[in-house]
Write a protein that holds these residues in place. Structure first.
Motif, PDB file in Angstrom:
ATOM      1  N   CYS A   1       6.601  -2.964  -0.294  1.00  0.00           N
ATOM      2  CA  CYS A   1       6.150  -4.068  -1.147  1.00  0.00           C
ATOM      3  C   CYS A   1       6.679  -5.410  -0.634  1.00  0.00           C
ATOM      4  CB  CYS A   1       6.629  -3.826  -2.581  1.00  0.00           C
ATOM      5  SG  CYS A   1       6.007  -5.064  -3.733  1.00  0.00           S
TER       6      CYS A   1
ATOM      7  N   CYS B   1      14.736  -1.849  -6.448  1.00  0.00           N
ATOM      8  CA  CYS B   1      13.471  -1.129  -6.246  1.00  0.00           C
ATOM      9  C   CYS B   1      13.414  -0.561  -4.826  1.00  0.00           C
ATOM     10  CB  CYS B   1      12.294  -2.080  -6.466  1.00  0.00           C
ATOM     11  SG  CYS B   1      10.715  -1.325  -6.058  1.00  0.00           S
TER      12      CYS B   1
ATOM     13  N   CYS C   1      10.532 -10.689  -7.769  1.00  0.00           N
ATOM     14  CA  CYS C   1      10.540  -9.954  -6.493  1.00  0.00           C
ATOM     15  C   CYS C   1      10.101 -10.867  -5.355  1.00  0.00           C
ATOM     16  CB  CYS C   1       9.624  -8.732  -6.582  1.00  0.00           C
ATOM     17  SG  CYS C   1      10.211  -7.524  -7.779  1.00  0.00           S
TER      18      CYS C   1
ATOM     19  N   CYS D   1       6.833   1.295  -8.689  1.00  0.00           N
ATOM     20  CA  CYS D   1       7.131  -0.079  -9.112  1.00  0.00           C
ATOM     21  C   CYS D   1       7.967  -0.099 -10.399  1.00  0.00           C
ATOM     22  CB  CYS D   1       5.820  -0.828  -9.333  1.00  0.00           C
ATOM     23  SG  CYS D   1       6.074  -2.522  -9.869  1.00  0.00           S
TER      24      CYS D   1
HETATM   25  S1  SF4 Z   1       9.475  -4.880  -5.190  1.00  0.00           S
HETATM   26 FE1  SF4 Z   1       9.013  -5.541  -7.278  1.00  0.00          FE
HETATM   27  S2  SF4 Z   1       6.774  -5.650  -7.426  1.00  0.00           S
HETATM   28 FE2  SF4 Z   1       7.277  -4.495  -5.576  1.00  0.00          FE
HETATM   29  S3  SF4 Z   1       7.182  -2.357  -6.210  1.00  0.00           S
HETATM   30 FE3  SF4 Z   1       9.322  -3.027  -6.447  1.00  0.00          FE
HETATM   31  S4  SF4 Z   1       9.508  -3.787  -8.558  1.00  0.00           S
HETATM   32 FE4  SF4 Z   1       7.301  -3.590  -8.086  1.00  0.00          FE
END
Ligand code: SF4
Length: 369
Positions: A335, A328, A352, A313
């Motif tokens: 996620c 990410c 997100c 994360c």
């Molecule tokens: S999408 Fe956002 S909340 Fe989910 S793991 Fe990645 S940074 Fe973290």
């Protein structure tokens, strides 16, 4: 409707976008502070309307997202106690702690209730004198006046079975922390309209002056956001760094004086830990000594809380404007709002979650195909 339709009028929006295009001459990075602003930007595709020189990055202003995991675990530990009625706004119930969420605590027998105001808890406390009623007081300066009022009222009524579990954060130190952090990219801020409706904007003036960073207090509708961006770009292009108010229909320089007075009476400033960011000095509230008997932290001893965030994360970097959700590797795969791994996916106001809810994970999948 006055003050709403005109702020969603696409002809007005187009004129402001044209003016932004005429004004900008070079790249600028602008952060919107509030989760509500992030949500509107993604919902209306405001970032797609802007000229390529302007990059919007998303700030830490989502209260559920920045509530630390150890505080959520502490809330769950208190909610599991047989002598407690644990009250919260609905959005905290599905936020996962290290061992499930408050819905699961309730399913296992915990007396967990959704309330719409902390004042509702006073009635619950009066009706259940044998129980300890705890309200989970999270949020920014916007929710602090009602929480302060609940404690003030409880004291006036002589209620001894009501307390707050306080995890309040305040905005200005988080902006200072971002500007001071290594690798900071933010050159201008869209300031938090709702927070400033309570607190006014005078405390932002030293930040703008010290860091040479324009701060434009901005509303939440598409035309508000575009106007806020235009005013910020104008300042950046002209080498000015001032606090301006795009949102005068809700915000004045002094804010809501009665609410500020109540906050100052009930809360003291304290260091606070922000999920994904860490401890920021003087960045939150705790109950003042005179109200310590209403402090759940003081009443309930909760020990042995050990938490661990998933390594994949990058929400801490998202909250500081260093990365976007699409950067990410887990975004939209491991996620999602159904299986949130980190701070910015747990709340609908998180960056997100906003990207996911408006289909940006599909855009990145299409780009890869
Ligand atoms: S999408 Fe956002 S909340 Fe989910 S793991 Fe990645 S940074 Fe973290």
């Amino acid at each position: 409707m006055k003050y709403l339709d005109e702020y969603r009028d696409d002809r007005i929006a187009k004129k402001v976008v044209d003016e932004i295009r005429r004004t900008v001459t070079r790249p600028w990075v602008i952060m919107e502070v509030c989760g509500g602003q992030t949500h509107s930007i993604v919902k209306y595709g405001i970032d797609y309307l802007l000229p390529p020189e302007i990059e919007l990055v998303h700030g830490p202003g989502c209260p559920v997202c920045v509530t630390p995991l150890d505080m959520i675990d502490r809330a769950h530990a208190i909610a599991r106690r047989p002598d407690v009625i644990f009250c919260s706004f609905g959005d905290m119930l599905r936020v996962p702690g290290s061992e499930g969420d408050l819905f699961q605590v309730r399913a296992a027998g915990g007396n967990v209730r959704i309330v719409y105001s902390p004042m509702d808890c006073l009635k619950i406390a009066q009706e259940n004198p044998e129980m300890k009623v705890v309200f989970f007081a999270i949020g920014f300066e916007t929710t602090a006046p009602a929480n302060a009022m609940a404690v003030f009222q409880a004291k006036a009524l002589g209620l001894r079975n009501f307390s707050l579990l306080v995890s309040h954060v305040v905005v200005p130190p988080s902006m200072t922390g971002i500007l001071q952090s290594p690798g900071n990219r933010v050159q201008g801020f869209l300031g938090p309209g709702h927070v400033c409706a309570v607190m006014g904007w005078s405390e932002y003036e030293p930040i703008a002056a010290r860091y040479g960073t324009p701060i434009v207090i901005t509303g939440f509708e598409p035309v508000d956001l575009l106007e806020g961006i235009l005013l910020t770009v104008r300042q950046l292009e002209q080498g000015r760094a001032e606090v301006e108010n795009q949102y005068p229909r809700a915000v004045s320089r002094e804010g809501n004086v009665a609410a500020r007075r109540r906050i100052a009476q009930v809360f003291d400033i304290a260091d606070r830990s922000w999920r994904g960011i860490g401890i920021i000095p003087k960045s939150g509230y705790k109950l003042a000594y005179a109200f310590r008997e209403y402090d759940a932290d003081h009443i309930f001893e909760v020990q042995h809380i050990r938490t661990r965030e998933p390594e994949i994360c990058i929400s801490g970097q998202v909250l500081r404007g260093l990365k976007k959700p699409v950067d990410c590797p887990a975004f939209g795969t491991q996620c999602s709002p159904q299986t949130p791994l980190g701070a910015t996916m747990v709340s609908a106001e998180g960056a997100c979650a906003a990207y996911y809810n408006y289909g940006r994970h599909l855009v990145s999948l299409e780009a890869e195909a």
